[in-house]
Motif scaffolding. Structure first.
Motif, mmCIF file in Angstrom:
data_model
loop_
_atom_site.group_PDB
_atom_site.id
_atom_site.type_symbol
_atom_site.label_atom_id
_atom_site.label_comp_id
_atom_site.label_asym_id
_atom_site.label_seq_id
_atom_site.Cartn_x
_atom_site.Cartn_y
_atom_site.Cartn_z
ATOM 1 N N GLY A 9 51.615 -7.278 -51.226
ATOM 2 C CA GLY A 9 51.741 -8.722 -51.112
ATOM 3 C C GLY A 9 52.332 -9.345 -52.361
ATOM 4 N N LEU A 10 52.355 -10.667 -52.391
ATOM 5 C CA LEU A 10 52.942 -11.406 -53.503
ATOM 6 C C LEU A 10 52.240 -11.083 -54.817
ATOM 7 C CD1 LEU A 10 54.874 -13.559 -54.599
ATOM 8 C CD2 LEU A 10 53.171 -15.295 -53.938
ATOM 9 N N ILE A 11 50.906 -10.992 -54.790
ATOM 10 C CA ILE A 11 50.150 -10.705 -56.008
ATOM 11 C C ILE A 11 50.544 -9.342 -56.574
ATOM 12 C CG2 ILE A 11 47.858 -10.306 -56.973
ATOM 13 C CD1 ILE A 11 48.446 -13.218 -56.319
ATOM 14 N N SER A 12 50.708 -8.358 -55.682
ATOM 15 C CA SER A 12 51.097 -7.017 -56.132
ATOM 16 C C SER A 12 52.479 -7.030 -56.786
ATOM 17 C CB SER A 12 51.089 -6.042 -54.953
ATOM 18 O OG SER A 12 49.788 -5.857 -54.462
ATOM 19 N N TRP A 13 53.393 -7.778 -56.190
ATOM 20 C CA TRP A 13 54.731 -7.874 -56.777
ATOM 21 C C TRP A 13 54.701 -8.578 -58.131
ATOM 22 C CZ3 TRP A 13 58.876 -5.206 -55.650
ATOM 23 C CH2 TRP A 13 59.005 -4.655 -54.379
ATOM 24 N N LEU A 14 53.898 -9.628 -58.242
ATOM 25 C CA LEU A 14 53.766 -10.331 -59.519
ATOM 26 C C LEU A 14 53.171 -9.419 -60.586
ATOM 27 C CD1 LEU A 14 52.521 -13.853 -58.333
ATOM 28 C CD2 LEU A 14 54.782 -13.263 -59.239
ATOM 29 N N LEU A 15 52.154 -8.634 -60.203
ATOM 30 C CA LEU A 15 51.538 -7.707 -61.144
ATOM 31 C C LEU A 15 52.536 -6.636 -61.585
ATOM 32 C CD1 LEU A 15 47.982 -7.175 -59.577
ATOM 33 C CD2 LEU A 15 48.539 -8.385 -61.697
ATOM 34 N N LEU A 16 53.375 -6.178 -60.643
ATOM 35 C CA LEU A 16 54.381 -5.178 -60.976
ATOM 36 C C LEU A 16 55.374 -5.731 -62.000
ATOM 37 C CD1 LEU A 16 55.438 -2.276 -60.071
ATOM 38 C CD2 LEU A 16 57.124 -3.542 -58.738
ATOM 39 N N ILE A 17 55.786 -6.972 -61.804
ATOM 40 C CA ILE A 17 56.727 -7.608 -62.734
ATOM 41 C C ILE A 17 56.099 -7.763 -64.114
ATOM 42 C CG2 ILE A 17 57.971 -9.749 -63.241
ATOM 43 C CD1 ILE A 17 58.337 -10.057 -60.174
ATOM 44 N N VAL A 18 54.839 -8.219 -64.140
ATOM 45 C CA VAL A 18 54.131 -8.380 -65.420
ATOM 46 C C VAL A 18 54.004 -7.036 -66.131
ATOM 47 C CG1 VAL A 18 51.919 -8.969 -66.497
ATOM 48 C CG2 VAL A 18 52.865 -10.442 -64.706
ATOM 49 N N LEU A 19 53.645 -6.000 -65.373
ATOM 50 C CA LEU A 19 53.485 -4.669 -65.954
ATOM 51 C C LEU A 19 54.807 -4.160 -66.527
ATOM 52 C CD1 LEU A 19 51.566 -2.286 -66.402
ATOM 53 C CD2 LEU A 19 52.215 -1.414 -64.152
ATOM 54 N N ALA A 20 55.892 -4.364 -65.804
ATOM 55 C CA ALA A 20 57.207 -3.941 -66.291
ATOM 56 C C ALA A 20 57.580 -4.685 -67.571
ATOM 57 C CB ALA A 20 58.266 -4.181 -65.215
ATOM 58 N N LEU A 21 57.288 -5.984 -67.604
ATOM 59 C CA LEU A 21 57.582 -6.775 -68.803
ATOM 60 C C LEU A 21 56.769 -6.292 -69.994
ATOM 61 C CD1 LEU A 21 57.759 -10.379 -67.276
ATOM 62 C CD2 LEU A 21 59.664 -9.049 -68.213
ATOM 63 N N ILE A 239 46.120 -3.573 -65.460
ATOM 64 C CA ILE A 239 47.050 -4.028 -64.423
ATOM 65 C C ILE A 239 47.483 -2.856 -63.541
ATOM 66 C CG2 ILE A 239 49.336 -5.022 -63.992
ATOM 67 C CD1 ILE A 239 49.033 -6.600 -66.570
ATOM 68 N N PHE A 240 47.791 -1.720 -64.181
ATOM 69 C CA PHE A 240 48.246 -0.556 -63.428
ATOM 70 C C PHE A 240 47.169 -0.073 -62.463
ATOM 71 C CE2 PHE A 240 48.980 4.009 -62.828
ATOM 72 C CZ PHE A 240 50.301 3.997 -62.413
ATOM 73 N N VAL A 244 47.365 0.207 -58.352
ATOM 74 C CA VAL A 244 47.102 1.424 -57.591
ATOM 75 C C VAL A 244 46.113 1.144 -56.463
ATOM 76 C CG1 VAL A 244 46.059 3.721 -57.696
ATOM 77 C CG2 VAL A 244 47.657 3.001 -59.468
ATOM 78 N N LYS A 245 45.120 0.295 -56.746
ATOM 79 C CA LYS A 245 44.086 -0.002 -55.754
ATOM 80 C C LYS A 245 44.568 -0.971 -54.681
ATOM 81 C CE LYS A 245 39.834 0.852 -58.337
ATOM 82 N NZ LYS A 245 38.554 0.280 -58.790
ATOM 83 N N THR A 246 45.264 -2.039 -55.087
ATOM 84 C CA THR A 246 45.626 -3.087 -54.131
ATOM 85 C C THR A 246 46.914 -2.779 -53.371
ATOM 86 O OG1 THR A 246 46.806 -4.339 -55.836
ATOM 87 C CG2 THR A 246 44.478 -4.857 -55.498
ATOM 88 N N ALA A 247 47.793 -1.962 -53.953
ATOM 89 C CA ALA A 247 49.045 -1.611 -53.270
ATOM 90 C C ALA A 247 49.016 -0.121 -52.943
ATOM 91 C CB ALA A 247 50.248 -1.968 -54.148
ATOM 92 N N PRO A 249 49.718 4.085 -55.161
ATOM 93 C CA PRO A 249 50.224 4.768 -56.346
ATOM 94 C C PRO A 249 51.749 4.798 -56.395
ATOM 95 C CG PRO A 249 48.410 6.004 -55.394
ATOM 96 C CD PRO A 249 48.746 4.914 -54.416
ATOM 97 N N ILE A 250 52.381 4.967 -55.230
ATOM 98 C CA ILE A 250 53.845 5.023 -55.186
ATOM 99 C C ILE A 250 54.443 3.685 -55.602
ATOM 100 C CG2 ILE A 250 55.842 5.272 -53.670
ATOM 101 C CD1 ILE A 250 54.208 7.281 -52.038
ATOM 102 N N PHE A 251 53.867 2.598 -55.078
ATOM 103 C CA PHE A 251 54.363 1.266 -55.448
ATOM 104 C C PHE A 251 54.157 1.026 -56.939
ATOM 105 C CE2 PHE A 251 53.682 -3.316 -56.084
ATOM 106 C CZ PHE A 251 54.859 -3.818 -55.556
ATOM 107 N N ALA A 252 52.988 1.407 -57.448
ATOM 108 C CA ALA A 252 52.686 1.193 -58.864
ATOM 109 C C ALA A 252 53.643 1.987 -59.754
ATOM 110 C CB ALA A 252 51.240 1.582 -59.151
ATOM 111 N N SER A 253 53.959 3.222 -59.347
ATOM 112 C CA SER A 253 54.834 4.066 -60.162
ATOM 113 C C SER A 253 56.279 3.593 -60.142
ATOM 114 C CB SER A 253 54.761 5.516 -59.688
ATOM 115 O OG SER A 253 55.292 5.640 -58.377
ATOM 116 N N SER A 254 56.622 2.700 -59.224
ATOM 117 C CA SER A 254 57.994 2.180 -59.180
ATOM 118 C C SER A 254 58.322 1.331 -60.406
ATOM 119 C CB SER A 254 58.217 1.364 -57.902
ATOM 120 O OG SER A 254 57.398 0.217 -57.871
#
Length: 295
Positions: A9-21, A239-240, A244-247, A249-254
Motif C-alpha cells: 500500500g501507500l504506507i509501504s511505498w513511503l517507507l521504501l522511499i524513506v529507507l532508500a533515502l 523501517i526495513f 518485511v512485515k507489512t509488505a 521481503p522481496i518488496f523490501a529488498s527492492s
C-alpha cells in the motif's frame, strides 16, 4: 500470504522511499565524517554509537538467546557490520561516494554466490548470468574511472567489494543459523557483542581522544557520524523490519535498486563527477543485480 503483503500500500511505498533515502545518504555522510576522523575512527565510532542506540532492544533479549548461537551472532556482528563499516570508510578516502553506493548494490549478488558455493543453494541460470554481469559492471567502473589506463585504476573499489562479500556471508549465516531470532534482535545483539572491539580500537589504536575539544571540526564530525549511526543504521533497520512485515521481503529488498540512485544524486550535488564509462558501468551493475535476483 495476506492481501496486504501481496499488494504493497501507500504506507509501504513511503517507507521504501524513506529507507532508500536513508541508506543512500550513508555514503555522503561517511565522506563528510572523514573530513574530521580517520577511516578507523569513522567505522568504529559509527558502530559504537549504533550499539548505544540499539541497546534498549538488545538488553531484554540477550540473556534469552541460546548460548550456542552467541558465537554466530558475534561473527555476524563482525563480518556483517563492524568490518564493512571500516572498509567502506577506508574506500571512501580515495573513492567517490557515488561509486561506493553503486558497488554496494552488489551485495545481493554475493548473497547468492556465497549461498551457492558454501551452502549449496540452488539458483537458476538467469541468476548466474546476473552474477557474471554484475562483476563485469564493477570491472567497467574501476577501469572506466581511469579511462582504461591500468596504471590509474582505483583499487580502493576492492575494499567495497570485500565489504559486500562480508555482507553476503553474514546474510547466509543468519539464514542458516539464526532464523528463530527476530532480525532487529540479531542486529542489536550482534552490535552489543562486537561493541568492546569497537570501543577498544577507538580508545587505544586511534587519536580520537586527542581530537575531543582540540579539533575545531570535532562537533560537526560527531554530528555526521551520529546521524550515520542512529539514522543510517538503527532507524533504517526498524523501517526495513516494518517493510518485511507489512509488505514482503522481496518488496523490501527492492530498495537495493534505489540506493545507488540516491548515492549518485548526493555525490553529484557535492561536486563529484562521473565519466561516461562509469555511467555505463553503473547501468551494467544494476542490470546484473536485477537478473541475479530474478525469480
Amino acid at each position: 500470504m495476506s492481501n496486504e503483503q501481496s499488494s504493497p500500500g501507500l504506507i509501504s511505498w513511503l517507507l521504501l522511499i524513506v529507507l532508500a533515502l536513508v541508506w543512500g545518504s550513508s555514503f555522503i555522510l561517511i565522506k563528510k565524517s572523514l573530513l574530521t576522523f580517520t577511516a578507523g575512527e569513522v567505522g568504529t565510532l559509527r558502530m559504537f554509537i549504533a550499539f548505544l542506540g540499539l541497546l534498549p532492544f538488545s538488553l531484554p533479549v540477550i540473556r534469552k538467546i541460546e548460548r550456542k548461537k552467541l558465537p554466530v551472532l558475534f561473527v555476524v556482528g563482525l563480518v556483517g557490520s563492524l568490518l564493512p563499516a571500516i572498509l567502506f570508510a577506508i574506500a571512501q578516502t580515495r573513492l567517490e561516494s557515488a561509486i561506493t553506493g553503486v558497488i554496494n548494490a552488489m551485495t545481493p549478488v554475493f548473497v547468492l554466490l556465497i549461498g551457492l558455493v558454501f551452502f549449496h543453494h540452488r539458483i537458476k541460470t538467469i541468476n548466474i548470468l546476473g552474477i557474471a554481469i554484475g562483476f563485469v559492471g564493477c570491472t567497467f567502473i574501476m577501469l572506466g574511472g581511469a579511462y582504461f589506463d591500468l596504471s590509474g585504476v582505483n583499487l580502493y573499489a576492492l575494499f567495497v567489494i570485500a565489504a559486500t562479500v562480508m555482507y553476503g556471508t553474514s546474510v547466509n549465516l543468519i539464514k542458516h543459523y539464526l532464523t528463530d531470532i527476530r532480525s532487529l534482535h540479531i542486529t542489536a545483539v550482534s552490535f552489543t557483542l562486537v561493541s568492546p572491539i569497537s570501543l577498544g580500537y577507538l580508545l587505544t589504536a586511534t587519536d580520537f581522544l586527542d581530537k575531543v575539544g582540540a579539533n575545531p571540526e570535532f562537533l560537526s564530525g560527531i554530528a555526521y557520524v551520529t546521524t550515520l549511526a542512529l539514522i543510517g543504521t538503527a532507524m533504517a533497520l526498524v523501517i526495513f523490519n516494518k517493510l518485511v512485515k507489512t509488505a514482503s521481503p522481496i518488496f523490501a529488498s527492492s530498495v537495493t535498486y534505489v540506493i545507488p540512485i540516491v548515492a549518485i544524486g548526493w555525490g553529484l550535488f557535492d561536486g563529484e563527477v562521473l565519466n561516461i564509462y562509469q555511467i555505463i558501468g553503473i547501468g551494467i551493475v544494476l542490470v546484473g543485480v536485477y537478473l541475479a535476483n530474478k525469480k
